[in-house]
Design a protein around this motif. Structure first.
Motif, PDB file in Angstrom:
ATOM      1  N   LEU A 252       7.848  -2.538  -7.006  1.00  0.00           N
ATOM      2  CA  LEU A 252       7.109  -2.354  -5.768  1.00  0.00           C
ATOM      3  C   LEU A 252       6.261  -3.587  -5.479  1.00  0.00           C
ATOM      4  CD1 LEU A 252       6.184  -0.278  -3.548  1.00  0.00           C
ATOM      5  CD2 LEU A 252       4.291   0.245  -5.092  1.00  0.00           C
ATOM      6  N   MET A 253       6.206  -3.999  -4.196  1.00  0.00           N
ATOM      7  CA  MET A 253       5.364  -5.114  -3.791  1.00  0.00           C
ATOM      8  C   MET A 253       4.157  -4.605  -2.996  1.00  0.00           C
ATOM      9  SD  MET A 253       8.319  -7.752  -2.503  1.00  0.00           S
ATOM     10  CE  MET A 253       7.230  -9.170  -2.320  1.00  0.00           C
ATOM     11  N   PHE A 254       4.417  -3.903  -1.893  1.00  0.00           N
ATOM     12  CA  PHE A 254       3.352  -3.452  -0.994  1.00  0.00           C
ATOM     13  C   PHE A 254       3.638  -2.033  -0.517  1.00  0.00           C
ATOM     14  CE2 PHE A 254       1.486  -7.584  -0.590  1.00  0.00           C
ATOM     15  CZ  PHE A 254       2.540  -8.496  -0.521  1.00  0.00           C
ATOM     16  N   VAL A 255       2.531  -1.310  -0.191  1.00  0.00           N
ATOM     17  CA  VAL A 255       2.625   0.010   0.410  1.00  0.00           C
ATOM     18  C   VAL A 255       1.709   0.053   1.619  1.00  0.00           C
ATOM     19  CG1 VAL A 255       2.337   2.494   0.117  1.00  0.00           C
ATOM     20  CG2 VAL A 255       3.042   1.096  -1.828  1.00  0.00           C
ATOM     21  N   TYR A 256       2.206   0.644   2.712  1.00  0.00           N
ATOM     22  CA  TYR A 256       1.401   0.897   3.901  1.00  0.00           C
ATOM     23  C   TYR A 256       1.463   2.384   4.220  1.00  0.00           C
ATOM     24  CZ  TYR A 256       0.652  -3.972   5.152  1.00  0.00           C
ATOM     25  OH  TYR A 256       0.242  -5.287   5.159  1.00  0.00           O
ATOM     26  N   ASN A 257       0.290   2.976   4.467  1.00  0.00           N
ATOM     27  CA  ASN A 257       0.179   4.352   4.942  1.00  0.00           C
ATOM     28  C   ASN A 257      -0.527   4.301   6.290  1.00  0.00           C
ATOM     29  OD1 ASN A 257       0.948   6.874   3.348  1.00  0.00           O
ATOM     30  ND2 ASN A 257       0.113   5.580   1.733  1.00  0.00           N
ATOM     31  N   PHE A 258       0.112   4.853   7.320  1.00  0.00           N
ATOM     32  CA  PHE A 258      -0.481   4.839   8.670  1.00  0.00           C
ATOM     33  C   PHE A 258      -0.989   3.433   9.023  1.00  0.00           C
ATOM     34  CE2 PHE A 258      -0.238   9.249   9.704  1.00  0.00           C
ATOM     35  CZ  PHE A 258      -0.376   9.930   8.518  1.00  0.00           C
ATOM     36  N   LYS A 259      -0.154   2.430   8.797  1.00  0.00           N
ATOM     37  CA  LYS A 259      -0.398   1.028   9.151  1.00  0.00           C
ATOM     38  C   LYS A 259      -1.434   0.341   8.264  1.00  0.00           C
ATOM     39  CE  LYS A 259      -1.599   1.724  13.413  1.00  0.00           C
ATOM     40  NZ  LYS A 259      -2.049   1.369  14.786  1.00  0.00           N
ATOM     41  N   GLU A 260      -2.043   1.043   7.340  1.00  0.00           N
ATOM     42  CA  GLU A 260      -3.038   0.441   6.461  1.00  0.00           C
ATOM     43  C   GLU A 260      -2.420   0.138   5.098  1.00  0.00           C
ATOM     44  OE1 GLU A 260      -5.558   0.373   9.430  1.00  0.00           O
ATOM     45  OE2 GLU A 260      -6.100  -0.384   7.443  1.00  0.00           O
ATOM     46  N   GLN A 261      -2.674  -1.070   4.596  1.00  0.00           N
ATOM     47  CA  GLN A 261      -2.144  -1.427   3.286  1.00  0.00           C
ATOM     48  C   GLN A 261      -2.918  -0.674   2.211  1.00  0.00           C
ATOM     49  OE1 GLN A 261      -2.145  -5.301   0.451  1.00  0.00           O
ATOM     50  NE2 GLN A 261      -1.251  -5.689   2.449  1.00  0.00           N
ATOM     51  N   THR A 262      -2.198   0.096   1.384  1.00  0.00           N
ATOM     52  CA  THR A 262      -2.842   0.878   0.337  1.00  0.00           C
ATOM     53  C   THR A 262      -2.484   0.396  -1.055  1.00  0.00           C
ATOM     54  OG1 THR A 262      -1.050   2.498   0.468  1.00  0.00           O
ATOM     55  CG2 THR A 262      -3.037   2.959   1.740  1.00  0.00           C
ATOM     56  N   GLU A 263      -1.529  -0.524  -1.146  1.00  0.00           N
ATOM     57  CA  GLU A 263      -1.195  -1.064  -2.459  1.00  0.00           C
ATOM     58  C   GLU A 263      -0.645  -2.474  -2.322  1.00  0.00           C
ATOM     59  OE1 GLU A 263      -0.184   1.452  -5.391  1.00  0.00           O
ATOM     60  OE2 GLU A 263       0.215  -0.163  -6.811  1.00  0.00           O
ATOM     61  N   ASN A 264      -1.151  -3.369  -3.158  1.00  0.00           N
ATOM     62  CA  ASN A 264      -0.622  -4.717  -3.301  1.00  0.00           C
ATOM     63  C   ASN A 264      -0.423  -4.894  -4.807  1.00  0.00           C
ATOM     64  OD1 ASN A 264      -0.353  -7.470  -3.847  1.00  0.00           O
ATOM     65  ND2 ASN A 264      -1.635  -8.069  -2.128  1.00  0.00           N
ATOM     66  N   ASN A 265       0.831  -4.949  -5.226  1.00  0.00           N
ATOM     67  CA  ASN A 265       1.129  -4.959  -6.647  1.00  0.00           C
ATOM     68  C   ASN A 265       1.067  -6.373  -7.212  1.00  0.00           C
ATOM     69  OD1 ASN A 265       1.781  -3.633  -9.039  1.00  0.00           O
ATOM     70  ND2 ASN A 265       3.980  -3.858  -8.725  1.00  0.00           N
ATOM     71  N   SER A 266      -0.100  -7.032  -7.031  1.00  0.00           N
ATOM     72  CA  SER A 266      -0.328  -8.392  -7.561  1.00  0.00           C
ATOM     73  C   SER A 266       0.716  -9.380  -7.064  1.00  0.00           C
ATOM     74  CB  SER A 266      -0.350  -8.376  -9.103  1.00  0.00           C
ATOM     75  OG  SER A 266      -1.329  -7.491  -9.580  1.00  0.00           O
ATOM     76  N   VAL A 267       1.011  -9.304  -5.771  1.00  0.00           N
ATOM     77  CA  VAL A 267       2.033 -10.169  -5.189  1.00  0.00           C
ATOM     78  C   VAL A 267       1.397 -11.502  -4.778  1.00  0.00           C
ATOM     79  CG1 VAL A 267       3.730 -10.390  -3.339  1.00  0.00           C
ATOM     80  CG2 VAL A 267       3.252  -8.141  -4.338  1.00  0.00           C
ATOM     81  N   PRO A 268       2.056 -12.643  -5.059  1.00  0.00           N
ATOM     82  CA  PRO A 268       1.500 -13.952  -4.650  1.00  0.00           C
ATOM     83  C   PRO A 268       1.292 -14.028  -3.147  1.00  0.00           C
ATOM     84  CG  PRO A 268       3.337 -14.221  -6.181  1.00  0.00           C
ATOM     85  CD  PRO A 268       3.302 -12.776  -5.824  1.00  0.00           C
ATOM     86  N   SER A 269       0.319 -14.827  -2.743  1.00  0.00           N
ATOM     87  CA  SER A 269      -0.057 -14.897  -1.331  1.00  0.00           C
ATOM     88  C   SER A 269       0.997 -15.570  -0.460  1.00  0.00           C
ATOM     89  CB  SER A 269      -1.381 -15.652  -1.194  1.00  0.00           C
ATOM     90  OG  SER A 269      -1.254 -16.964  -1.712  1.00  0.00           O
ATOM     91  N   ARG A 270       2.010 -16.188  -1.043  1.00  0.00           N
ATOM     92  CA  ARG A 270       3.090 -16.761  -0.235  1.00  0.00           C
ATOM     93  C   ARG A 270       3.944 -15.656   0.406  1.00  0.00           C
ATOM     94  NH1 ARG A 270       4.214 -17.882  -5.636  1.00  0.00           N
ATOM     95  NH2 ARG A 270       6.190 -17.030  -6.453  1.00  0.00           N
TER      96      ARG A 270
END
Lengths: 116, 110
Positions: free
Chosen positions: A45-63
């Motif tokens: 998993l990289m990212f999760v969005y719920n109702f357009k809001e980011q709820t998870e960032n799995n330590s993904v590089p900013s690139r």
């Protein structure tokens, strides 16, 4: 056909390029996800969005920069990637998990990215 | 974190044969899904099965949550069943983070 579409299906880019991946879901869901599948590694998993809001960032590089303008669309903006970022990028959607109940996730066909 | 292990890692079958794929997980789970990934990379949902038994045509799945495993049965296999089979779980307080196993690569020969 799962109700989740992704474009482009294939992408080749240089390390100095900027590109974007697009995902659209037609299932009436409110949660969207980006996953990465590299060779010889489990999907992660990289990212999760719920109702357009980011709820998870799995330590993904900013690139890697996600954007979710509405509940039906999800983008992944890419810039100054590295060859090791070459992978299959999968988008998924589900009903919202805000109520604390895990929901079944449905996946798009993926974008196969090659970074030269 | 939770460990999700699948066995066997590779399986070759003759068309018409039956098979059982296994998924073991190291902690209690709130959700378990089985997927089939076709040669083009598409993940196809097979079962959403945190517990119990479900059947869909030639496929069935059983999850025994108390013993931390799930089984996927494929009967009368066809060449179109070829691909990678993944199980994925959600556990603990997370409600949306699927943790995938390493997969079983199935090849069905005519």
């Amino acid at each position: 056909e799962t109700g989740v579409t992704q474009t482009p299906r294939h992408l080749v880019m240089g390390m100095t390029n900027k590109k974007s991946l697009k995902c659209e879901q037609h299932l009436g869901h409110n949660a969207m996800y980006w996953y990465k599948q590299s060779a010889k590694k489990p999907l992660e998993l990289m990212f999760v969005y719920n109702f357009k809001e980011q709820t998870e960032n799995n330590s993904v590089p900013s690139r890697f920069s996600p954007e979710c303008p509405n509940s039906s669309h999800l983008f992944l903006h890419l810039h100054t990637l590295q060859p090791e970022d070459s992978a299959l990028y999968l988008c998924a959607s589900s009903h919202s998990t805000s109520g604390g109940v895990p929901r079944e996730q449905f996946f798009g066909p993926g974008t196969r990215l090659t970074v030269l | 974190g939770i460990q999700v292990e699948q066995s066997p890692p590779d399986l070759i079958l003759q068309e018409g044969a039956n098979s059982t794929l296994r998924c073991n997980f190291s902690d209690s789970v709130n959700n378990l899904q089985w997927f089939h990934q076709n040669p083009w990379g598409q993940l196809i949902n097979l079962f959403y099965i945190p517990s119990g038994t479900k059947q869909n045509g030639r496929l069935s799945a059983t999850t025994v949550a108390t013993e931390r495993y799930s089984l996927l049965y494929i009967s009368s296999s066809q060449t179109t069943d070829s691909g990678v089979y993944f199980c994925a779980v959600i556990y603990g307080g997370a409600t949306n983070k699927l943790i995938f196993g390493t997969g079983t690569l199935l090849a069905v020969q005519p």
